[in-house]
Structure formats: structure tokens, C-alpha cells
Design a protein around this motif. Structure first.
Motif, PDB file in Angstrom:
ATOM      1  N   ASN A  25       0.870  -1.182   0.000  1.00 52.01           N
ATOM      2  CA  ASN A  25       0.000   0.000   0.000  1.00 52.01           C
ATOM      3  C   ASN A  25       0.906   1.231   0.000  1.00 52.01           C
ATOM      4  OD1 ASN A  25      -2.695  -1.277   0.310  1.00 52.01           O
ATOM      5  ND2 ASN A  25      -1.769  -2.047   2.191  1.00 52.01           N
ATOM      6  N   LEU A  26       0.970   1.863  -1.146  1.00 54.30           N
ATOM      7  CA  LEU A  26       1.864   3.001  -1.337  1.00 54.30           C
ATOM      8  C   LEU A  26       1.016   4.250  -1.567  1.00 54.30           C
ATOM      9  CD1 LEU A  26       4.950   3.651  -1.804  1.00 54.30           C
ATOM     10  CD2 LEU A  26       4.513   3.257  -4.238  1.00 54.30           C
ATOM     11  N   GLN A  27       1.398   5.351  -0.943  1.00 54.45           N
ATOM     12  CA  GLN A  27       0.695   6.624  -1.154  1.00 54.45           C
ATOM     13  C   GLN A  27       1.734   7.708  -1.415  1.00 54.45           C
ATOM     14  OE1 GLN A  27      -1.504   6.646   2.616  1.00 54.45           O
ATOM     15  NE2 GLN A  27      -3.405   6.294   1.487  1.00 54.45           N
ATOM     16  N   VAL A  28       1.705   8.230  -2.635  1.00 52.75           N
ATOM     17  CA  VAL A  28       2.666   9.251  -3.042  1.00 52.75           C
ATOM     18  C   VAL A  28       1.953  10.601  -3.068  1.00 52.75           C
ATOM     19  CG1 VAL A  28       4.246  10.026  -4.848  1.00 52.75           C
ATOM     20  CG2 VAL A  28       3.972   7.567  -4.395  1.00 52.75           C
ATOM     21  N   THR A  29       2.418  11.536  -2.249  1.00 51.58           N
ATOM     22  CA  THR A  29       1.790  12.855  -2.138  1.00 51.58           C
ATOM     23  C   THR A  29       2.196  13.754  -3.300  1.00 51.58           C
ATOM     24  OG1 THR A  29       1.810  12.652   0.267  1.00 51.58           O
ATOM     25  CG2 THR A  29       1.519  14.871  -0.629  1.00 51.58           C
ATOM     26  N   HIS A  34       9.511  11.158  -3.472  1.00 58.13           N
ATOM     27  CA  HIS A  34       9.256   9.963  -2.644  1.00 58.13           C
ATOM     28  C   HIS A  34      10.227   8.876  -3.118  1.00 58.13           C
ATOM     29  CE1 HIS A  34       5.963   7.579  -0.378  1.00 58.13           C
ATOM     30  NE2 HIS A  34       6.944   6.721  -0.613  1.00 58.13           N
ATOM     31  N   ALA A  35      10.942   8.264  -2.182  1.00 59.95           N
ATOM     32  CA  ALA A  35      11.914   7.221  -2.543  1.00 59.95           C
ATOM     33  C   ALA A  35      11.428   5.844  -2.136  1.00 59.95           C
ATOM     34  CB  ALA A  35      13.259   7.499  -1.882  1.00 59.95           C
ATOM     35  N   LEU A  36      11.727   4.871  -3.004  1.00 59.52           N
ATOM     36  CA  LEU A  36      11.554   3.451  -2.670  1.00 59.52           C
ATOM     37  C   LEU A  36      12.954   2.904  -2.450  1.00 59.52           C
ATOM     38  CD1 LEU A  36       9.132   1.671  -5.212  1.00 59.52           C
ATOM     39  CD2 LEU A  36       8.783   1.968  -2.759  1.00 59.52           C
ATOM     40  N   ILE A  37      13.234   2.435  -1.244  1.00 55.13           N
ATOM     41  CA  ILE A  37      14.556   1.875  -0.978  1.00 55.13           C
ATOM     42  C   ILE A  37      14.388   0.468  -0.404  1.00 55.13           C
ATOM     43  CG2 ILE A  37      15.461   4.207  -0.527  1.00 55.13           C
ATOM     44  CD1 ILE A  37      15.734   3.373   2.458  1.00 55.13           C
ATOM     45  N   GLY A  38      15.499  -0.229  -0.308  1.00 52.67           N
ATOM     46  CA  GLY A  38      15.469  -1.574   0.263  1.00 52.67           C
ATOM     47  C   GLY A  38      16.662  -2.368  -0.229  1.00 52.67           C
ATOM     48  N   PRO A  39      17.002  -3.453   0.465  1.00 54.26           N
ATOM     49  CA  PRO A  39      18.125  -4.295   0.043  1.00 54.26           C
ATOM     50  C   PRO A  39      17.868  -4.885  -1.345  1.00 54.26           C
ATOM     51  CG  PRO A  39      17.253  -4.971   2.199  1.00 54.26           C
ATOM     52  CD  PRO A  39      16.295  -3.996   1.633  1.00 54.26           C
ATOM     53  N   ASN A  40      18.910  -5.420  -1.983  1.00 54.94           N
ATOM     54  CA  ASN A  40      18.739  -6.094  -3.279  1.00 54.94           C
ATOM     55  C   ASN A  40      17.695  -7.189  -3.139  1.00 54.94           C
ATOM     56  OD1 ASN A  40      20.614  -4.566  -4.651  1.00 54.94           O
ATOM     57  ND2 ASN A  40      22.320  -5.924  -4.126  1.00 54.94           N
ATOM     58  N   GLY A  41      16.837  -7.300  -4.153  1.00 56.49           N
ATOM     59  CA  GLY A  41      15.804  -8.333  -4.127  1.00 56.49           C
ATOM     60  C   GLY A  41      14.594  -7.951  -3.305  1.00 56.49           C
ATOM     61  N   GLY A 212      19.146  13.664   1.306  1.00 55.34           N
ATOM     62  CA  GLY A 212      19.243  15.068   0.939  1.00 55.34           C
ATOM     63  C   GLY A 212      18.009  15.652   0.268  1.00 55.34           C
ATOM     64  N   ILE A 213      17.266  14.839  -0.491  1.00 53.14           N
ATOM     65  CA  ILE A 213      16.189  15.445  -1.299  1.00 53.14           C
ATOM     66  C   ILE A 213      14.799  14.852  -1.109  1.00 53.14           C
ATOM     67  CG2 ILE A 213      17.754  16.245  -3.122  1.00 53.14           C
ATOM     68  CD1 ILE A 213      16.809  13.898  -4.852  1.00 53.14           C
ATOM     69  N   CYS A 214      14.677  13.711  -0.424  1.00 53.78           N
ATOM     70  CA  CYS A 214      13.368  13.048  -0.383  1.00 53.78           C
ATOM     71  C   CYS A 214      12.492  13.507   0.778  1.00 53.78           C
ATOM     72  CB  CYS A 214      13.543  11.528  -0.339  1.00 53.78           C
ATOM     73  SG  CYS A 214      14.230  10.910  -1.878  1.00 53.78           S
ATOM     74  N   ASP A 215      11.218  13.750   0.468  1.00 47.46           N
ATOM     75  CA  ASP A 215      10.254  14.136   1.500  1.00 47.46           C
ATOM     76  C   ASP A 215       9.785  12.915   2.281  1.00 47.46           C
ATOM     77  OD1 ASP A 215       9.803  17.024   0.693  1.00 47.46           O
ATOM     78  OD2 ASP A 215       9.321  16.003  -1.179  1.00 47.46           O
ATOM     79  N   ARG A 216       9.660  11.786   1.579  1.00 41.20           N
ATOM     80  CA  ARG A 216       9.134  10.572   2.222  1.00 41.20           C
ATOM     81  C   ARG A 216       9.825   9.355   1.626  1.00 41.20           C
ATOM     82  NH1 ARG A 216       5.484  10.001   5.884  1.00 41.20           N
ATOM     83  NH2 ARG A 216       4.264   8.093   6.146  1.00 41.20           N
ATOM     84  N   ILE A 217       9.977   8.331   2.443  1.00 36.01           N
ATOM     85  CA  ILE A 217      10.684   7.122   2.028  1.00 36.01           C
ATOM     86  C   ILE A 217       9.878   5.901   2.411  1.00 36.01           C
ATOM     87  CG2 ILE A 217      12.780   5.750   2.436  1.00 36.01           C
ATOM     88  CD1 ILE A 217      14.055   8.606   3.157  1.00 36.01           C
ATOM     89  N   THR A 218       9.763   4.980   1.461  1.00 36.28           N
ATOM     90  CA  THR A 218       9.148   3.678   1.732  1.00 36.28           C
ATOM     91  C   THR A 218      10.245   2.630   1.620  1.00 36.28           C
ATOM     92  OG1 THR A 218       7.027   4.391   0.807  1.00 36.28           O
ATOM     93  CG2 THR A 218       7.385   2.012   1.009  1.00 36.28           C
TER      94      THR A 218
END
Length: 256
Positions: A25-29, A34-41, A212-218
Motif C-alpha cells: 500500500n503506497l501513497q505518493v503525495t 518519494h523514494a523506494l529503498i530496500g536491500p537487493n531483491g 538530501g532530497i526526499c520528503d518521504r521514504i518507503t
């Protein structure tokens, strides 16, 4: 009331028993980076492929401007203003920098494949193409063959061609991947500049860029949302630190 430009509801993608994206469930304002981050895979690129319809979800919904686009074609989504730039620089190497941007402008006019159009009929697009090149600090490279551009400048050109499509929502896939420090700084500054008046959703591994630039991170892990919030919130989340472990965890702390 928060204005979400993009939402996913229980977005899921399975490949022969393997769940790559699990109930996201993603909500982009609107107006945010908005960044999507996470380990490889973690499922970040699969998620991007679902949003741009290069893959079809197994379950769930995708809403853009409150309209259901779950079953729309990639072309229709692009026409609505969802434009993606790719992990590998997607430009025409043997055309000039100006010509590459002009092709992006042609697409927006619906004449994308009219490569046989005369130079004179296309020159009316030159002024707008030069405006875009100026925006990304490439005006002095207008006549350069793209194949001769340094790598970081190619990524800037890709952002210019994406801008030529008049995106309401830009999806940037690893925009600083493979870059040296100077190029990372330039492209980060560029993303910040072009975000004015539009929304950006990006997959990015470089935590200094994200902080440095993202307002929100998932944060995704194994296809599911592990955490969400500001950089400060997610960088201090114990589960996120554990998911990243070692070098990436240190990167999270180092960018803090």
C-alpha cells in the motif's frame, strides 16, 4: 486532506509461487519526492514495472489521480502523465543531444515515429528543446553526439527527454547508479530543481541522495513494506537497520 497523486492498494505480484511484491500500500503525495529503498531483491524494480504496466499485478489496485489504472496499457499511462526513466540510460547514442530531446517532444505531439519529417518542420521544436537542455545544464552540449557525452551527462539528458514528455509523475529508476561523486551531486541537484511543480517517485541506493532530497521514504523488504516515513524516521527504525545490515546499514547512519 492529503492529495495523493498515486496510490496502490494491496498491490501483489507473484511469479510461479514466488511473491515479488506482497500486499504493498503506497501513497505518493502530489509535489513530493518519494523514494523506494530496500536491500537487493526487495521488489523495488518489480514495483516500478507494475506501476508503469510493464508487468500486470496478480492482485491489488493502482490509482493515478484517483483513477484506476490497474489494467491500462503502458502507452495510455504515459499519455496520462506517468513517465519513467530507466536504470540504464535510454537515449539514442548516434543522435545529437538536441535531437534526443526533440524526439521526446515529438512523442508528446503524437508524432513519435515520424523520423522522416523534414528538418524544417522539426526545427520549431528546437526552442523548447534548448529550454529543457538549459534546465539540465546541457545547453553547451546541444550539438554533441550523445555517444560522446560523459556518463553523468547522459543521465541528465535522459531526465531532459523525460521532461520533454511533460510528466505529472516522474519515475526515476536508480538515477545516480554507477556515478562518481561529482556526477552524483550534479544529478541530485538536478532532480531537486526539476521537481518544482511535479511529483517524483524514485528507486535509489545512494542514501546520501535519499537523505538530501526526499520528503518521504518507503522501505521494502522481500516485497513488503517494512517501514515508511521521513529519512530521520526510517534511518532510526530498528527493523530497517537490521534489514540493511553491514555496509548499507552504515550508509544509512552515515547519511543521517
Amino acid at each position: 486532506m492529503v492529495d495523493f497523486i498515486l496510490e496502490t492498494r494491496s498491490l501483489t505480484k507473484e511469479f510461479k509461487g514466488f511473491t515479488a511484491v506482497n500486499d504493498v500500500n503506497l501513497q505518493v503525495t502530489r509535489g513530493h519526492i518519494h523514494a523506494l529503498i530496500g536491500p537487493n531483491g526487495a521488489g523495488k524494480t518489480t514495483c516500478f514495472n507494475l506501476l508503469t504496466k510493464f508487468l500486470t499485478p496478480t492482485a491489488g489496485q493502482i490509482l493515478f489521480n484517483q483513477r484506476d489504472i490497474t489494467h491500462a496499457t503502458p502507452a495510455r499511462i504515459a499519455r496520462q502523465g506517468v513517465i519513467r526513466s530507466f536504470q540504464i540510460s535510454a537515449v539514442f547514442p548516434h543522435l545529437s543531444v538536441l535531437e534526443n530531446v526533440r524526439i521526446g517532444l515529438q512523442r508528446a505531439l503524437g508524432t513519435s515515429f515520424h523520423f522522416w519529417k523534414s528538418e524544417a518542420s522539426l526545427s520549431r521544436l528546437n526552442d523548447r528543446a534548448m529550454e529543457l537542455l538549459t534546465q539540465v545544464d546541457l545547453a553547451s552540449f546541444a550539438d554533441t553526439l550523445t555517444v560522446d557525452l560523459p556518463y553523468g551527462r547522459k543521465r541528465a539528458l535522459e531526465i531532459a527527454t523525460t521532461l520533454a514528455m511533460e510528466p505529472e509523475l516522474m519515475l526515476l529508476d536508480e538515477p545516480t547508479q554507477g556515478m562518481g561523486h561529482e556526477d552524483v551531486s550534479r544529478v541530485t541537484e538536478l532532480i531537486k530543481r526539476v521537481s518544482a511543480g511535479r511529483t517524483i517517485l524514485m528507486v535509489e541506493h545512494n542514501m546520501a541522495v535519499v537523505s538530501g532530497i526526499c520528503d518521504r521514504i518507503t522501505v521494502l523488504q522481500r516485497g513488503a513494506v517494512l517501514a515508511e516515513g521521513s529519512y530521520r524516521e526510517v534511518s532510526q527504525d530498528a527493523q530497517v537497520m537490521e534489514a540493511y545490515m553491514g555496509s548499507a546499514s552504515a550508509a544509512l547512519e552515515g547519511a543521517h
